[in-house]
Design an enzyme around this catalytic site. Structure first.
Site, PDB file in Angstrom:
ATOM      1  N   ASP A  44      -2.773  -2.108   2.738  1.00  0.00           N
ATOM      2  CA  ASP A  44      -1.893  -3.231   3.051  1.00  0.00           C
ATOM      3  C   ASP A  44      -1.500  -3.307   4.516  1.00  0.00           C
ATOM      4  OD1 ASP A  44      -1.641  -4.160   0.311  1.00  0.00           O
ATOM      5  OD2 ASP A  44      -0.523  -2.329  -0.037  1.00  0.00           O
TER       6      ASP A  44
ATOM      7  N   ASP B 158       3.770  -4.654  -2.936  1.00  0.00           N
ATOM      8  CA  ASP B 158       2.454  -4.461  -3.530  1.00  0.00           C
ATOM      9  C   ASP B 158       2.689  -3.775  -4.874  1.00  0.00           C
ATOM     10  OD1 ASP B 158      -0.422  -4.143  -3.711  1.00  0.00           O
ATOM     11  OD2 ASP B 158      -0.060  -2.029  -3.247  1.00  0.00           O
TER      12      ASP B 158
ATOM     13  N   ASP C 238       1.449   0.557   0.507  1.00  0.00           N
ATOM     14  CA  ASP C 238       1.081   1.961   0.689  1.00  0.00           C
ATOM     15  C   ASP C 238       0.604   2.263   2.101  1.00  0.00           C
ATOM     16  OD1 ASP C 238      -1.466   0.935   0.830  1.00  0.00           O
ATOM     17  OD2 ASP C 238      -2.106   1.670  -1.117  1.00  0.00           O
TER      18      ASP C 238
END
Length: 647
Positions: A543, A344, A539
């Site tokens: 996610d 991410d 994180d």
């Protein structure tokens, strides 16, 4: 060493001293002078039996107990049968005595077992250091005085005081005091963090300089320290495929070699004796029984059964010293085989905190006036970009200047500020209202502003790339990761700039959370065909679905994040992306050590088993093939525990 290990060590040392004294008496012929023949043989039997029993009485007892429970075929049983069989060869008086070898096998087996116990204890220290993060008490503030209570008795909303040198017992928010907090036990980070009113602190960290008053935000069972302890305690339950294979292998292998040893000791002399008409030849029987016993000692799968789990356990323990929590050796094994790492962007490769980097006014408006206009237009928005604009403005928002506000999804804000219609958003918002914005090539999120239909300028809000991100990607490539991919909901221009700066292999931008899952599932489907594994790094909050879907979910910056600890397979307690490369390095080093031990142990054992069956291996060679190989395999396994901050 523990008191039990010290007693064990002292017992072995005493047995070894006696063993070598008796060996010296036998080698110098002193026993023959004292007892004559065949008295010396029986004296040797009795004397070698003393160190044998001192060192190995517990092994014999364990073998008998397991035999009674129907669990005979393990190391203790094999050692007991083989060593007592060596002593039993005294029943064949015309053969060479083997009492010394029988005692030596038991002695050196116990030396190997003691060393294994020490090695496991050493690797447990890393885990134990993590287990020590739970304070036994909390200082509860009640009517101005402190009461020492169990952390489990404290409720959310109550105030606790943490003195310098004490561990923070519960998660909460600092209400009074300023201090430094040591987070090394959780993150592996040696630099203390600052704590002051309004800052969230988590359990398990050490208060260093001044007292802190903390308002508790979670009950103990939901606190960071409780969740981590639960994670660590359960890590050993999730075994790697290699560990499970070794367990299954030992279950099949041990009965086979015991059967082969019996065939060597009984069937072969029967066949040969019948063929040569020498069934009553005691030397023939003694030779083949010795071959069977030697075969039995060599066959013991100690090196595999001990070193493989120890290697994985050492890898998990070493990782925990760096603030990397692996939920089981199965995830360590998968991580070692991973060749695709998906990141991410926001909060993972970048800081996750937006700042205004550019103010470009148009016409007569000044930069300060442009910022004030944007801050008032975004006054009621909860979006992180709006928060960064208000933070850059730095002054209180005058609520009297505000009127109606309309948030236009995917475009921006239309607000009334001092009776003026203000637009704040992307190019689509302004073009929809017939206003042509100035082109902007700056990297970041561009917010264009217009007032009463006239263009006022733009501001750029950027999320800074973490200093360690580029180095982390480079390290992953060096470790053999072929695909480092970034998924983000940000604009394509921003994603392209970040990807180029960090050296990423591919990137996908303007994604919704569901799109990230779709991309990861496509990579997983491709990986199934090629035998590759996919890790996702996020994180752990936004996610969670992707973390759970990937082969290995890695949550970064998870201090205090229940979602991260719950969803991920590997939890990195700080937000340093280098920890991803360190976790990968530890995993690959651990799996390499496991493979080395398997090849070494099986190779040596197979060679000596063949020699034993042919009568070319004696008991001393059997001792090396069993205890020696196990000893060397354990030494090699201990390398998995050795990690450095730079690993």
């Amino acid at each position: 060493m523990t008191p039990k290990q010290k007693r064990w060590r002292n017992r072995i040392i005493a047995a070894l001293i006696l063993f070598f004294l008796i060996l010296a008496l036998e080698a110098t012929g002193a026993l023959e002078q004292l007892f004559g023949e065949p008295g010396a043989l029986y004296a040797e039997f009795v004397l070698f039996l003393i160190p044998y029993l001192i060192a190995g009485y517990d092994v014999i007892i364990e073998a008998v107990k397991k035999l009674g429970r129907g669990q005979a075929l393990d190391e203790s049983f094999l050692m007991t049968v083989a060593t007592l069989g060596a002593f039993a060869l005294i029943l064949f008086p015309h053969t060479e005595p083997h009492m010394a070898e029988g005692a030596a096998v038991m002695l050196f087996y116990q030396v190997g077992e003691l060393f294994q116990s020490y090695a496991v204890g050493k690797s447990r220290k890393s885990i134990a250091a993590m287990m020590d993060i739970a304070p036994e008490s909390a200082n509860l503030l009640v009517d101005g005085s402190l009461e020492e209570v169990d952390p489990e008795e404290v409720s959310p909303g109550q105030l606790i005081v943490v003195r310098p040198g004490e561990r923070i017992p519960l998660d909460g928010v600092v209400t009074e005091g300023e201090s430094s907090v040591d987070t090394a036990a959780l993150t592996g980070e040696s630099v203390p963090a600052s704590a002051h009113p309004g800052i969230e602190v988590i359990s398990g960290c050490i208060n260093l300089t001044s007292p802190l008053t903390i308002q508790v935000s979670k009950p103990y069972e939901d606190s960071t320290v409780a969740r981590i302890l639960e994670l660590v305690e359960n890590a050993s339950e999730k075994k790697a495929r290699t560990e499970n294979f070794i367990t299954r292998f030992a279950r099949v292998y041990t009965p086979i070699v015991v059967g082969a040893a019996l065939l060597l000791a009984i069937l072969c002399p029967l066949i040969i004796g019948a063929a040569t008409n020498s069934l009553g030849d005691s030397a023939l029987w003694a030779d083949w029984i010795l071959r069977g016993l030697t075969f039995l000692v060599v066959s013991c799968p100690c090196a595999l059964v001990i070193s493989v789990p120890l290697s994985f356990f050492g890898g998990i323990g070493g990782a925990s010293r760096l603030g990397i929590l692996v939920k089981g050796s199965n995830y360590l094994e998968i991580l070692a085989k991973t060749d695709t790492v998906v990141f991410d962007k926001t909060g993972t490769l970048t800081e996750g905190s937006f700042t205004v980097t550019t103010l470009q006014p148009e016409g007569t408006i000044t930069a300060d006036e442009l910022l004030a206009l944007g801050a008032h237009a975004e006054a009621l928005s909860t979006h992180p970009i709006a928060a960064s604009i208000r933070q850059a403005y730095g002054s209180p928002i005058d609520q009297n200047r505000l009127g109606a506000v309309e948030e236009i999804s995917g475009q921006g804000i239309k607000a009334v500020v001092e009776d003026h219609e203000v637009l704040a958003g992307n190019t689509q918002l302004l073009e929809a209202h017939g206003i042509a914005p100035q082109p902007c090539t700056a990297v970041g999120t561009v917010i264009h502003l217009a007032k009463d239909g006239e263009y006022q300028g733009y501001m750029v809000i950027a999320d800074e790339v973490k200093a360690e991100s580029k180095q982390a990607i480079a390290q992953l490539h060096r470790l053999g990761v072929n695909h480092c991919i970034m998924l983000t909901g940000d604009r394509k221009e921003v994603a392209s700039a970040v990807a180029a700066d960090l050296g990423l292999d591919r990137h996908f931008a303007e994604l919704l959370p569901a799109d990230k899952v779709t991309h990861v599932e496509a990579l997983l489907a491709k990986g199934k065909k090629t035998g590759h594994h996919v890790a996702f790094v996020g994180d752990g909050i936004n996610d969670a679905p992707v973390l759970m879907r990937a082969d290995v979910g890695i949550a970064m910056g998870a201090m205090g994040s229940d979602a991260a600890i719950e969803a991920a397979d590997v939890v990195l307690m700080d937000d340093n992306p280098l920890r991803v490369a360190q976790a990968m390095g530890i995993a690959r080093k651990t799996l390499a050590i496991v493979r080395e031990n398997i090849v070494f142990a099986l190779g040596v054992k197979f060679a000596v088993l063949v020699l034993a069956a042919l009568g070319l291996a004696n008991m001393w060679m059997a001792v090396f093939a069993d205890v020696g190989v196990a000893f060397l395999a354990i030494l090699n396994a201990m390398r998995a525990m050795a990690v450095k901050k730079t690993d």
